[in-house]
Enzyme design. Structure first.
Site, mmCIF file in Angstrom:
data_model
loop_
_atom_site.group_PDB
_atom_site.id
_atom_site.type_symbol
_atom_site.label_atom_id
_atom_site.label_comp_id
_atom_site.label_asym_id
_atom_site.label_seq_id
_atom_site.Cartn_x
_atom_site.Cartn_y
_atom_site.Cartn_z
ATOM 1 N N ASP A 73 0.696 -1.360 -0.012
ATOM 2 C CA ASP A 73 0.212 0.054 -0.006
ATOM 3 C C ASP A 73 0.957 0.752 -0.205
ATOM 4 O O ASP A 73 2.016 1.331 0.076
ATOM 5 C CB ASP A 73 -1.179 -0.302 1.302
ATOM 6 C CG ASP A 73 -0.356 -0.182 2.552
ATOM 7 O OD1 ASP A 73 0.547 -0.865 2.524
ATOM 8 O OD2 ASP A 73 -0.721 0.318 3.741
ATOM 9 N N GLU A 119 -0.888 -1.894 5.002
ATOM 10 C CA GLU A 119 0.192 -1.559 6.844
ATOM 11 C C GLU A 119 0.187 0.031 7.091
ATOM 12 O O GLU A 119 -0.010 -0.487 8.294
ATOM 13 C CB GLU A 119 1.213 -2.348 5.783
ATOM 14 C CG GLU A 119 2.267 -2.030 7.350
ATOM 15 C CD GLU A 119 2.745 -0.837 7.462
ATOM 16 O OE1 GLU A 119 3.086 -1.197 8.905
ATOM 17 O OE2 GLU A 119 3.210 -0.045 7.137
ATOM 18 N N GLU A 120 -0.099 0.738 6.744
ATOM 19 C CA GLU A 120 0.194 1.716 6.641
ATOM 20 C C GLU A 120 -0.538 2.625 7.594
ATOM 21 O O GLU A 120 -0.999 3.873 8.524
ATOM 22 C CB GLU A 120 0.086 2.691 5.272
ATOM 23 C CG GLU A 120 1.617 2.601 4.825
ATOM 24 C CD GLU A 120 2.725 2.998 5.183
ATOM 25 O OE1 GLU A 120 2.712 4.092 6.215
ATOM 26 O OE2 GLU A 120 3.564 3.252 4.459
ATOM 27 N N HIS A 122 8.379 8.929 4.344
ATOM 28 C CA HIS A 122 6.985 9.330 3.891
ATOM 29 C C HIS A 122 7.413 10.900 4.142
ATOM 30 O O HIS A 122 5.803 11.535 4.463
ATOM 31 C CB HIS A 122 6.312 9.932 5.841
ATOM 32 C CG HIS A 122 5.741 8.246 5.956
ATOM 33 N ND1 HIS A 122 4.548 8.439 7.586
ATOM 34 C CD2 HIS A 122 5.875 7.359 5.598
ATOM 35 C CE1 HIS A 122 4.776 6.556 7.129
ATOM 36 N NE2 HIS A 122 5.111 5.823 6.985
#
Length: 388
Positions: free
Chosen positions: A79, A137-138, A360
């Site tokens: 993802d 997962e995020e 990020h």
């Protein structure tokens, strides 16, 4: 004995092309429709038994050896994040406001390359390999728990995972036995005061001032009430109140994160935050809402499996280092709660290639030459685990 690094080098050009394709078409957590279809299409060309839609959107691909060896699982997440890609590169994200800003595109390219190598060496398999392609997962609650509940680990003896890491130099391998990554909790708080004119603060109950007092007081929880050997972090990511310069608002809002390794420390922080709010409410005639959301479990590597990762790196003559304790979170922790195994990091940071931006960041990128180190480490782990 196969030279796995050489085999990974032979696959590098195609692996980079796979990663760049995924990077251009990222999809947010729990919305990975095209990414899922792409992975499935690639796996269907190989000699794997495929379980589709595991959990919500996961794929589990298994390949079986002829001998009665162990079953080892390897995991990759696929993802992306709600971040605008600001890199000036040919493979920049084509999806506005969505970006692979953490390396999951690389993880997927790596595991697809491992799948190809296993397919090519399937006659040499002594045991079985399970490849777990995980969604979400995020974003909590993550995809790991759903995939485990949907039997992703049935028959699996051990599980290994990897994360490309821009904070470490390209090609280095990092892990550690025991705790490695923290539990990432979230909180959001609303204070309810009494608004009014900015020129008459005595007629109001100003939630902004009270929120400021709370934020400052919270800093003392870690600094003055927790044993320094017990790692903990409290950070505020958003504070919001009011819309005009001459109006004191009715409410103030904040949100942030708590990072811990120890459940007793986690509970202590929650209790202290609530007591601070109770005291401020009593002293200032306000009310409040505290919403505290417990995050993924801490990542705890099993000693023997962490040693296998270290041995694999050393056997391949890679630069191995014991990983630092990290306050980030990872839902790979749920696999390690269910089975023995280990999580390791592969350095992909290279200043000259502008791949040393933090994860990020809208400028995040990986040094793509790092991926072959993970592929060969995964294959060597399978060899050391007597699967190959």
């Amino acid at each position: 004995m196969t030279d796995w690094f050489q085999r990974a080098c032979e696959k590098e050009k195609d692996m980079i092309a796979t990663r760049r394709h995924l990077h251009q078409y990222p999809e947010r957590s729990f919305k990975e429709i095209q990414t899922h279809a792409y992975i499935l299409q690639r796996l269907q060309q190989l000699d794997f038994t495929i379980q589709d839609k595991v959990g919500e959107n996961g794929i589990v691909a298994s390949i079986h050896g002829k001998a009665d060896g162990p079953t080892i699982a390897l995991r990759a997440d696929f993802d992306a994040l709600p971040i605008e890609d600001l890199k000036e590169v040919p493979y920049r994200s084509k999806i506005p406001g969505v970006m692979h800003a953490c390396g999951h595109d690389g993880h997927t390219a790596i595991l697809l390359t491992v799948a190809e190598l296993l397919h090519e060496h399937r006659t040499h398999l002594k045991g079985n390999v399970v490849l777990i392609f995980q969604y979400g997962e995020e974003e909590m609650p993550g995809g790991a728990q759903g995939m485990i509940a949907d039997n992703a680990l049935v028959g699996v003896d051990k599980v290994y995972g990897n994360h490309l890491w821009s904070g470490y130099p390209t090609g280095t391998i990092h892990t550690r036995p025991g705790p490695m990554m923290a539990q990432p909790d979230e909180f959001n708080i609303t204070l309810y005061g009494k608004g009014g004119h900015g020129a008459k603060p005595h007629e109001t109950i100003d939630p902004i001032v009270i929120m400021a007092e709370f934020i400052l007081s919270v800093q003392k929880i870690v600094a003055r009430t927790i044993n320094p050997v017990n790692q903990a972090v409290i950070s505020f990511g958003k504070v919001e109140a009011g819309e005009a310069d001459n109006v004191i608002p009715d409410t103030a809002y904040c949100r942030g994160t708590v990072r811990t390794f120890n459940p007793e420390v986690q509970q202590h922080i929650y209790n202290k935050m609530d007591k601070l709010l109770q005291g401020l409410a009593l002293a200032n005639d306000i009310t409040y809402d505290l919403n505290y959301i417990k995050g993924y479990l801490p990542v705890y590597n099993h000693d023997a499996s962490a040693h296998i990762v270290k041995s694999a790196a050393n056997t391949l003559n890679f630069r191995y280092h014991d990983a630092e304790l990290m306050m980030i979170g990872e839902d790979f922790s749920y696999y390690l709660q269910a089975r023995p195994g280990a999580f390791f990091l592969t350095g992909c940071g290279n200043k000259e290639k502008q791949s040393d931006w933090p994860h990020h960041s809208p400028h995040f990128d990986i040094d793509e030459s790092a991926m072959k180190y993970t592929v060969s480490t995964f294959m060597k782990i399978l060899e050391l685990e007597n699967v190959l």
